[in-house]
Design a protein around this motif. Structure first.
Motif, short mmCIF file in Angstrom:
data_model
loop_
_atom_site.label_atom_id
_atom_site.label_comp_id
_atom_site.label_asym_id
_atom_site.label_seq_id
_atom_site.Cartn_x
_atom_site.Cartn_y
_atom_site.Cartn_z
N UNK A 21 0.82 -1.21 0.00
CA UNK A 21 0.00 0.00 0.00
C UNK A 21 0.85 1.26 0.00
N UNK A 22 2.02 1.19 0.61
CA UNK A 22 2.91 2.35 0.65
C UNK A 22 3.69 2.54 -0.65
N UNK A 23 4.02 1.45 -1.31
CA UNK A 23 4.78 1.50 -2.55
C UNK A 23 4.15 0.54 -3.56
N UNK A 24 3.06 0.97 -4.21
CA UNK A 24 2.35 0.04 -5.10
C UNK A 24 3.16 -0.31 -6.34
N UNK A 25 3.46 -1.60 -6.47
CA UNK A 25 4.17 -2.08 -7.64
C UNK A 25 3.79 -3.52 -7.97
N UNK A 26 2.88 -4.10 -7.22
CA UNK A 26 2.42 -5.48 -7.34
C UNK A 26 3.48 -6.49 -6.99
N UNK A 27 4.71 -6.07 -6.70
CA UNK A 27 5.76 -7.01 -6.31
C UNK A 27 5.54 -7.46 -4.88
N UNK A 28 5.34 -6.51 -3.97
CA UNK A 28 5.12 -6.86 -2.57
C UNK A 28 3.82 -7.64 -2.39
N UNK A 29 2.84 -7.38 -3.22
CA UNK A 29 1.58 -8.11 -3.14
C UNK A 29 1.78 -9.57 -3.53
N UNK A 30 2.60 -9.82 -4.53
CA UNK A 30 2.92 -11.19 -4.90
C UNK A 30 3.62 -11.93 -3.78
N UNK A 31 4.58 -11.25 -3.12
CA UNK A 31 5.25 -11.85 -1.97
C UNK A 31 4.28 -12.06 -0.81
N UNK A 32 3.35 -11.13 -0.62
CA UNK A 32 2.36 -11.28 0.46
C UNK A 32 1.46 -12.48 0.20
N UNK A 33 1.07 -12.69 -1.03
CA UNK A 33 0.25 -13.85 -1.36
C UNK A 33 1.02 -15.14 -1.13
N UNK A 34 2.30 -15.15 -1.50
CA UNK A 34 3.14 -16.33 -1.26
C UNK A 34 3.29 -16.62 0.22
N UNK A 35 3.54 -15.60 1.03
CA UNK A 35 3.69 -15.78 2.48
C UNK A 35 2.37 -16.24 3.10
N UNK A 36 1.26 -15.69 2.64
CA UNK A 36 -0.04 -16.09 3.16
C UNK A 36 -0.34 -17.55 2.79
N UNK A 37 0.04 -17.96 1.61
CA UNK A 37 -0.18 -19.35 1.20
C UNK A 37 0.63 -20.31 2.06
N UNK A 38 1.88 -19.98 2.32
CA UNK A 38 2.72 -20.85 3.16
C UNK A 38 2.20 -20.85 4.59
N UNK A 39 1.83 -19.69 5.11
CA UNK A 39 1.28 -19.62 6.46
C UNK A 39 0.00 -20.42 6.61
N UNK A 40 -0.86 -20.34 5.61
CA UNK A 40 -2.11 -21.10 5.64
C UNK A 40 -1.84 -22.60 5.55
#
Length: 89
Positions: A21-40
């Motif tokens: 949200x602070x630096x929109x580039x879709x890169x951090x969102x991809x990493x966030x989705x990956x981390x959420x998938x592993x955490x889940x």
């Protein structure tokens, strides 16, 4: 090891989503989705060692980023097409 705890991955996913949200580039969102998938996956009982968790994280993040790029596309003006060389006169 701390990387094998589910809430650590979900906290990292939340932090990366906030960073997106602070630096929109879709890169951090991809990493966030990956981390959420592993955490889940860890939350549901998947038992992997940390090298395998990193591999799953990297692959899911890459697929998520490619999917986001395909769905959301490239922002207008992001790619510059050069039709004239500045050294030519």
């Amino acid at each position: 090891m701390i990387l094998e705890i589910w809430w650590v991955w979900l906290a990292a996913a939340a932090g990366l989503a906030i960073l997106e949200m602070l630096a929109p580039a879709y890169v951090f969102l991809g990493f966030a989705i990956g981390a959420a998938a592993v955490g889940t996956a860890l939350w549901f009982g998947l038992a992997l060692t940390w090298p395998w968790l990193m591999l799953v994280f990297a692959l899911v993040s890459l697929v998520a980023w490619l999917g986001l790029r395909a769905v959301l596309g490239v922002r207008k003006g992001q790619v510059k097409v050069w039709d004239r060389d500045i050294n030519e006169d």
